[in-house]
Design a protein around this motif. Structure first.
Motif, PDB file in Angstrom:
ATOM      1  N   VAL A 129       0.847  -1.206   0.000  1.00 39.57           N
ATOM      2  CA  VAL A 129       0.000   0.000   0.000  1.00 39.57           C
ATOM      3  C   VAL A 129       0.880   1.253   0.000  1.00 39.57           C
ATOM      4  O   VAL A 129       0.651   2.197  -0.770  1.00 39.57           O
ATOM      5  CB  VAL A 129      -0.936   0.006   1.234  1.00 39.57           C
ATOM      6  CG1 VAL A 129      -1.706   1.322   1.317  1.00 39.57           C
ATOM      7  CG2 VAL A 129      -1.905  -1.167   1.168  1.00 39.57           C
ATOM      8  N   LEU A 130       1.915   1.260   0.860  1.00 38.80           N
ATOM      9  CA  LEU A 130       2.768   2.454   0.939  1.00 38.80           C
ATOM     10  C   LEU A 130       3.476   2.714  -0.390  1.00 38.80           C
ATOM     11  O   LEU A 130       3.608   3.853  -0.828  1.00 38.80           O
ATOM     12  CB  LEU A 130       3.786   2.311   2.076  1.00 38.80           C
ATOM     13  CG  LEU A 130       3.211   2.358   3.496  1.00 38.80           C
ATOM     14  CD1 LEU A 130       4.332   2.261   4.532  1.00 38.80           C
ATOM     15  CD2 LEU A 130       2.410   3.634   3.729  1.00 38.80           C
ATOM     16  N   ARG A 132       2.334   1.877  -3.312  1.00 38.11           N
ATOM     17  CA  ARG A 132       1.333   2.346  -4.276  1.00 38.11           C
ATOM     18  C   ARG A 132       1.136   3.864  -4.151  1.00 38.11           C
ATOM     19  O   ARG A 132       0.907   4.566  -5.119  1.00 38.11           O
ATOM     20  CB  ARG A 132      -0.002   1.626  -4.040  1.00 38.11           C
ATOM     21  CG  ARG A 132      -0.988   1.846  -5.182  1.00 38.11           C
ATOM     22  CD  ARG A 132      -2.349   1.197  -4.924  1.00 38.11           C
ATOM     23  NE  ARG A 132      -2.281  -0.107  -4.325  1.00 38.11           N
ATOM     24  CZ  ARG A 132      -3.206  -0.591  -3.485  1.00 38.11           C
ATOM     25  NH1 ARG A 132      -4.250   0.132  -3.156  1.00 38.11           N
ATOM     26  NH2 ARG A 132      -3.085  -1.786  -2.978  1.00 38.11           N
ATOM     27  N   TYR A 133       1.240   4.392  -2.896  1.00 39.34           N
ATOM     28  CA  TYR A 133       1.029   5.828  -2.701  1.00 39.34           C
ATOM     29  C   TYR A 133       2.342   6.613  -2.669  1.00 39.34           C
ATOM     30  O   TYR A 133       2.373   7.770  -2.263  1.00 39.34           O
ATOM     31  CB  TYR A 133       0.196   6.064  -1.435  1.00 39.34           C
ATOM     32  CG  TYR A 133      -1.230   5.608  -1.653  1.00 39.34           C
ATOM     33  CD1 TYR A 133      -2.132   6.407  -2.348  1.00 39.34           C
ATOM     34  CD2 TYR A 133      -1.647   4.354  -1.229  1.00 39.34           C
ATOM     35  CE1 TYR A 133      -3.425   5.971  -2.597  1.00 39.34           C
ATOM     36  CE2 TYR A 133      -2.934   3.908  -1.469  1.00 39.34           C
ATOM     37  CZ  TYR A 133      -3.823   4.717  -2.153  1.00 39.34           C
ATOM     38  OH  TYR A 133      -5.094   4.285  -2.405  1.00 39.34           O
ATOM     39  N   THR A 139       8.988  11.940   1.907  1.00 39.20           N
ATOM     40  CA  THR A 139       7.548  11.887   2.222  1.00 39.20           C
ATOM     41  C   THR A 139       7.376  11.642   3.726  1.00 39.20           C
ATOM     42  O   THR A 139       8.301  11.193   4.403  1.00 39.20           O
ATOM     43  CB  THR A 139       6.818  10.758   1.457  1.00 39.20           C
ATOM     44  OG1 THR A 139       7.337   9.500   1.905  1.00 39.20           O
ATOM     45  CG2 THR A 139       7.012  10.875  -0.039  1.00 39.20           C
ATOM     46  N   VAL A 141       4.774   9.737   6.527  1.00 40.19           N
ATOM     47  CA  VAL A 141       3.655   8.804   6.699  1.00 40.19           C
ATOM     48  C   VAL A 141       3.168   8.917   8.137  1.00 40.19           C
ATOM     49  O   VAL A 141       3.945   8.745   9.077  1.00 40.19           O
ATOM     50  CB  VAL A 141       4.092   7.347   6.405  1.00 40.19           C
ATOM     51  CG1 VAL A 141       2.973   6.370   6.736  1.00 40.19           C
ATOM     52  CG2 VAL A 141       4.512   7.201   4.948  1.00 40.19           C
TER      53      VAL A 141
END
Ligand SMILES: C[S@@+](CC[C@H](N)C(=O)[O-])C[C@H]1O[C@@H](n2cnc3c(N)ncnc32)[C@H](O)[C@@H]1O
Length: 251
Positions: A129-130, A132-133, A139, A141
């Motif tokens: 998931v991470l 994919r984003y 960045t 999170v």
């Protein structure tokens, strides 16, 4: 129907204890501390309760399905029906997870296996998931419900800045410990030797918890108390945090 109302007394004890754990679930070890049944009887009943889908068994966790049957009733539909509703309502397609999403597979992974958490996510799924984003260097999170810290741990490994919070102090502690990456392994081994070398009877009183006394034989409990006091004698540094997690992880 209340969970367990038409079952024999042993099965009823078990289904009630599992239902009381609610959506959090319960492990078989915790369950053994809450019912008055021999381990082989528990095992026997759990197998038939899982076969009749009265309970769900996944990894170490057990959940009552009976409580959900009442909510869903005869109107329960297939997962595809709910996925379609979600897509129409929120504009987000629900896609099948490429890997298992529950904690189970973490038990084979370094760091993630340090503290088994029934509610935890699988590190492999979190990573997919991470990625994919676009999580990575530059960045941030944030996981405000980080539990045992799977999301921040994976995010940090991908190079992102990771922030996590959790309501439960033990979960927040575990997450912090799993993000403690700068301890020198040699210093850690030396500290472990020091902790194991301290002997003697425990000095501090044990808070009375019926479950603790049921789960450990007196000799084991005595040894654990000595060990805990020895761990507590270590300074409250990053290294001390890892020692405390190691102690929590063996319980
Ligand atoms: C499904 S678990 C998260 C598991 C986590 N992803 C992991 O892999 O360990 C949900 C977490 O939300 C926490 N939680 C529930 N209500 C909260 C709140 N109001 N604020 C912060 N955390 C909360 C619970 O303590 C629980 O650890």
């Amino acid at each position: 129907m209340a969970p367990g109302s038409r079952l024999d007394p042993e099965t009823r004890q078990l289904t009630r204890a599992i239902a009381r754990a609610g959506s959090t679930g319960i492990t078989a070890k915790q369950l053994a501390g809450r019912v008055r049944l021999a381990p082989d009887r528990i095992d026997h009943h759990l197998r038939s309760l899982a076969a009749t889908r009265t309970i769900l068994r996944h990894g170490r966790g057990l959940w009552s399905l009976a409580q959900y049957a009442d909510h869903l009733g005869p109107s329960a539909r297939s997962p595809a029906h709910y996925a379609e509703g979600f897509r129409r309502g929120f504009g987000v397609p629900l896609v099948p997870a490429p890997t298992e999403i529950q904690f189970g597979s973490n038990e084979r992974l370094p760091v993630h296996r340090w503290w088994p958490y029934v509610q935890g996510f699988s590190a492999g799924w979190v990573e997919s998931v991470l990625r994919r984003y676009g999580a990575g260097p530059g960045t941030v999170v944030l996981d405000p419900f980080c539990g045992s810290g799977t999301v921040p741990t994976v995010a940090r490994a991908l190079g992102a800045r990771a922030i996590g919070t959790d309501l439960m102090p033990i979960a927040a502690f575990v997450a912090r410990a799993k993000l403690t990456w700068d301890v020198d392994p040699t210093a850690f081994r030396t500290a472990v030797g020091r902790v194991l070398a301290r002997r003697g009877a425990p000095r501090l009183p044990l808070p009375f918890l019926r479950e603790t006394r049921r789960q450990f034989a007196p000799a084991v409990l005595g040894r654990l108390r000595t060990l805990r006091e020895s761990v507590d004698a270590e300074p409250d540094t990053d290294l001390g945090t890892l020692l405390r997690l190691a102690f929590a992880g063996i319980l």
